[in-house]
Design a protein around this motif. Structure first.
Motif, mmCIF file in Angstrom:
data_model
loop_
_atom_site.group_PDB
_atom_site.id
_atom_site.type_symbol
_atom_site.label_atom_id
_atom_site.label_comp_id
_atom_site.label_asym_id
_atom_site.label_seq_id
_atom_site.Cartn_x
_atom_site.Cartn_y
_atom_site.Cartn_z
ATOM 1 N N ALA A 195 -7.861 5.861 13.797
ATOM 2 C CA ALA A 195 -6.723 4.936 13.780
ATOM 3 C C ALA A 195 -5.674 5.337 14.817
ATOM 4 O O ALA A 195 -5.017 4.490 15.424
ATOM 5 N N LEU A 196 -5.534 6.653 15.030
ATOM 6 C CA LEU A 196 -4.482 7.131 15.940
ATOM 7 C C LEU A 196 -4.858 7.012 17.421
ATOM 8 O O LEU A 196 -3.990 7.176 18.290
ATOM 9 N N ARG A 197 -6.123 6.713 17.695
ATOM 10 C CA ARG A 197 -6.582 6.657 19.076
ATOM 11 C C ARG A 197 -5.791 5.606 19.865
ATOM 12 O O ARG A 197 -5.840 4.430 19.569
ATOM 13 N N GLY A 198 -5.042 6.065 20.846
ATOM 14 C CA GLY A 198 -4.288 5.145 21.703
ATOM 15 C C GLY A 198 -3.036 4.564 21.078
ATOM 16 O O GLY A 198 -2.399 3.680 21.662
ATOM 17 N N ALA A 199 -2.661 5.031 19.880
ATOM 18 C CA ALA A 199 -1.492 4.461 19.208
ATOM 19 C C ALA A 199 -0.199 5.018 19.800
ATOM 20 O O ALA A 199 -0.065 6.226 19.969
ATOM 21 N N ASP A 200 0.731 4.137 20.105
ATOM 22 C CA ASP A 200 2.062 4.550 20.558
ATOM 23 C C ASP A 200 2.929 4.941 19.367
ATOM 24 O O ASP A 200 3.823 5.783 19.474
ATOM 25 N N ILE A 201 2.664 4.273 18.273
ATOM 26 C CA ILE A 201 3.448 4.463 17.052
ATOM 27 C C ILE A 201 2.481 4.695 15.895
ATOM 28 O O ILE A 201 1.421 4.057 15.836
ATOM 29 N N VAL A 202 2.830 5.607 14.985
ATOM 30 C CA VAL A 202 2.039 5.816 13.779
ATOM 31 C C VAL A 202 2.936 5.568 12.573
ATOM 32 O O VAL A 202 3.960 6.240 12.413
ATOM 33 N N THR A 203 2.545 4.616 11.755
ATOM 34 C CA THR A 203 3.258 4.374 10.510
ATOM 35 C C THR A 203 2.436 4.935 9.354
ATOM 36 O O THR A 203 1.271 4.570 9.191
ATOM 37 N N THR A 204 3.032 5.865 8.599
ATOM 38 C CA THR A 204 2.337 6.378 7.405
ATOM 39 C C THR A 204 3.030 5.793 6.190
ATOM 40 O O THR A 204 4.233 5.935 5.993
ATOM 41 N N VAL A 205 2.251 5.116 5.381
ATOM 42 C CA VAL A 205 2.843 4.411 4.250
ATOM 43 C C VAL A 205 1.844 4.404 3.092
ATOM 44 O O VAL A 205 1.426 3.379 2.594
ATOM 45 N N THR A 206 1.462 5.619 2.679
ATOM 46 C CA THR A 206 0.531 5.780 1.561
ATOM 47 C C THR A 206 1.343 5.896 0.266
ATOM 48 O O THR A 206 2.558 6.103 0.284
ATOM 49 N N ALA A 207 0.657 5.771 -0.866
ATOM 50 C CA ALA A 207 1.355 5.739 -2.153
ATOM 51 C C ALA A 207 1.110 6.997 -2.978
ATOM 52 O O ALA A 207 1.661 7.140 -4.061
ATOM 53 N N ASP A 208 0.315 7.913 -2.450
ATOM 54 C CA ASP A 208 -0.043 9.114 -3.190
ATOM 55 C C ASP A 208 1.208 9.913 -3.551
ATOM 56 O O ASP A 208 2.011 10.237 -2.692
ATOM 57 N N LYS A 209 1.376 10.242 -4.842
ATOM 58 C CA LYS A 209 2.581 10.966 -5.252
ATOM 59 C C LYS A 209 2.325 12.466 -5.305
ATOM 60 O O LYS A 209 2.270 13.076 -6.360
ATOM 61 N N ARG A 210 2.114 13.055 -4.156
ATOM 62 C CA ARG A 210 1.968 14.505 -4.107
ATOM 63 C C ARG A 210 2.152 14.929 -2.652
ATOM 64 O O ARG A 210 2.256 14.089 -1.765
ATOM 65 N N ASN A 211 2.193 16.228 -2.438
ATOM 66 C CA ASN A 211 2.290 16.710 -1.072
ATOM 67 C C ASN A 211 0.922 16.598 -0.420
ATOM 68 O O ASN A 211 0.082 17.474 -0.551
ATOM 69 N N ALA A 212 0.654 15.494 0.264
ATOM 70 C CA ALA A 212 -0.616 15.264 0.920
ATOM 71 C C ALA A 212 -0.431 15.486 2.413
ATOM 72 O O ALA A 212 0.687 15.419 2.928
ATOM 73 N N VAL A 213 -1.517 15.766 3.119
ATOM 74 C CA VAL A 213 -1.432 15.848 4.575
ATOM 75 C C VAL A 213 -2.185 14.645 5.133
ATOM 76 O O VAL A 213 -3.368 14.696 5.426
ATOM 77 N N ILE A 214 -1.460 13.542 5.201
ATOM 78 C CA ILE A 214 -2.029 12.314 5.754
ATOM 79 C C ILE A 214 -2.173 12.476 7.262
ATOM 80 O O ILE A 214 -3.111 11.994 7.865
ATOM 81 N N LEU A 215 -1.199 13.170 7.828
ATOM 82 C CA LEU A 215 -1.158 13.339 9.275
ATOM 83 C C LEU A 215 -1.157 14.828 9.615
ATOM 84 O O LEU A 215 -0.142 15.505 9.494
#
Lengths: 350, 350
Positions: A195-215
């Motif tokens: 998903a991040l390939r070539g992205a100028d902007i990254v929006t992280t908007v997950t709902a997991d209620k814990r300390n996750a490493v999405i990025l």
């Protein structure tokens, strides 16, 4: 002149009518302008961190603020397991009132309005923090907020290519379906790196209620702007702390974000910049195309205030509201009891 | 089963219907029982002082509390000069919600309901603090709260003789008119001293927003119970500090009353007893017929909670409410945007 007892009420149905009458992207643009205007008046606002009632299942919060003339507050809950029973994780309603006499002037649904103002705030921040001519955005987390973010970033920045990823492919399919035909270049991805390939902007908007490493740290390259929306309460974060340490960090209201935002993972004196300072010209946004910027968004009461006053103003042009008989209004203000007594139904004849 | 989007709403008109259907004194008795029940569960409640937004003209407050299962809050304003423009000094509305999922379950007017719960709380306290067989009450301040106090004291204590005084004779006339024919022995007085003659209980409920001496030291004799309702914010008191020093003092929630109550005039460590301890049997109320007792009432969030849950329960029997379309409820909780999109009106044909 309206009677003192009546307060305009915007139901969910009327909010949807209002959004379509104005146009979603036009409304997002208008909300961003109102938020920018209010953020630029930062010192006029009475600010307080949200008042939270925590429970094992979630949280109920009141978010009040005032600019000295108008007072607003939002009621909002956050209950991650609500979706199991078919309910929304987050619902909200809001009230605007006249500081001069304390009377409410608007009650409105705010589940939809919060989704709109959150997206408008993100795009407003990105306009100062993303590289100029950013056109491609990765959206990690394709739940209830994703499409609103997409439309706001197009309306305010011209972003028109989206790379979507969610751990649940059904969420991505839902997002693709909703955005199809709206003129985006859409790519469904099977993991975050793709998903991040070539992205100028990254929006992280997950709902997991814990300390996750999405990025993770290795994924975020030079020049990227990270719009971190999903980490918004203690114990709920999405970014690897290494990403934060490499980035310039922007927040809404530092005392609140220290507790609720991504920066809860950092030392309490790690430097951050409040967004209002950028909007007011007191601080710089992006200064270098190679710089990594992070908007650590948790949602702030002034954004709700801006949204509430925008709806109030729109109702003059688009009267999508009902009259709510909310406030007792005796002819003589001291005669509340007399009003009650006069409303007594006649006794039936014996 | 009701749809998730719907929240029952009790308008002012429906609240008046409800009050008359139940009967004012029966409702006051029921409210007092609910307040006693909740005060006895004191430690189950999440307590926080009210969250106030002060302005030159008045104050807007949010008063939240929760017993771990149900959450409630009240919005209330206090604007002393409102009566000039024909508005109420105090108006209020309230919300009850389910702690488990955060969804509101009731929205209701609370101007009337606050008048009722304030009177019920006063009478509940007096049942433990006034001399047994108290029958005569002086009411100093004959504004919006006066009649409610009168009915609550009759319903809970059997008080049936009232001695009324207000600096504005029109207020006393209004009070006499409203209470005529309800079976009280009514006496209009021309000053406070006259009103206090033979009174077992003195209720002070004036609206003056300053440190006034409504009740001077020389006026309060042995054995009297003072129900001090009108002093309820910083800088607004009604009793001479000497009265307080001669009396045993009872309060709702000490941290709040130290700031807002009559005892703001005393040293911060002056002994007071929280009313819940008396109701729970942890502390004594009146112990001596010559003792002077003061209930320094400022209004507390648990009383509103008790009132809100009483109304919620009554609606099952008396369905005086409307359905409010307050909460966005998409079929798929993650598909808020899809719900919005499907509500788009069809484009008119070109």
């Amino acid at each position: 002149m309206p009677a003192f007892n009546i307060v305009p009420f915007v139901s969910v149905e009327n909010m949807m009518r209002l959004v379509h009458a104005v146009g979603i992207e036009a409304l997002l643009t208008r909300l961003a302008a109102a938020i920018a205007e209010d953020f630029a008046q930062w010192h006029a606002f009475h600010k307080t961190p949200r008042i939270a009632a925590h429970s094992p299942d979630g949280v109920i919060e009141l978010m009040p603020t005032s600019d000295g003339t108008t007072y607003g507050f939002k009621y909002v809950n956050g209950h991650p397991s609500n979706t199991v029973g078919g309910r929304q994780t987050v619902t909200a309603f809001g009230v605007l009132a006249d500081v001069g006499n304390g009377y409410p002037v608007l009650i409105t649904e705010m589940t939809l309005l919060t989704a709109l103002r959150t997206a408008a705030t993100s795009a407003l921040a990105a306009r100062h923090l993303a590289r100029p001519n950013s056109r491609t955005m990765a959206v990690i987390g394709n739940g209830a907020q994703a499409e609103f973010q997409a439309l706001a970033f197009r309306a305010l920045l011209g972003v028109d290519a989206l790379r979507l990823y969610d751990i649940d492919p059904a969420a991505t399919r839902k997002c693709l379906r909703n955005l199809a035909g709206l003129g985006f270049d859409l790519t469904a991805c099977t993991n975050t790196a793709e998903a991040l390939r070539g992205a100028d902007i990254v929006t992280t908007v997950t709902a997991d209620k814990r300390n996750a490493v999405i990025l993770g740290d290795n994924l975020v390259g030079e020049g990227v702007h990270v719009n971190a929306v999903g980490g918004d309460c203690p114990g709920k974060t999405e970014l690897a702390p290494e990403v934060l340490r490499r980035a310039d960090l922007f927040v809404e209201y530092e005392p609140q974000t220290r507790i609720e935002g991504e920066i809860q993972q950092l030392a309490p004196d790690h430097p951050v910049t409040e967004l209002w300072r950028v909007l007011a010209g007191d601080a710089l946004g992006r200064t270098d195309p190679r710089q990594i910027t992070v908007f650590d968004s948790v949602g702030f009461a002034i954004e709700d205030f801006s949204a509430l006053r925008t709806v109030r103003d729109l109702l003059a042009e688009y009267p999508y509201y009902e009259d709510l008989d909310l406030l007792a209004d005796p002819d003589d203000p001291r005669d509340l009891f007399g009003m009650l007594q006069r409303a007594r139904p006649p006794r039936p004849a014996a």
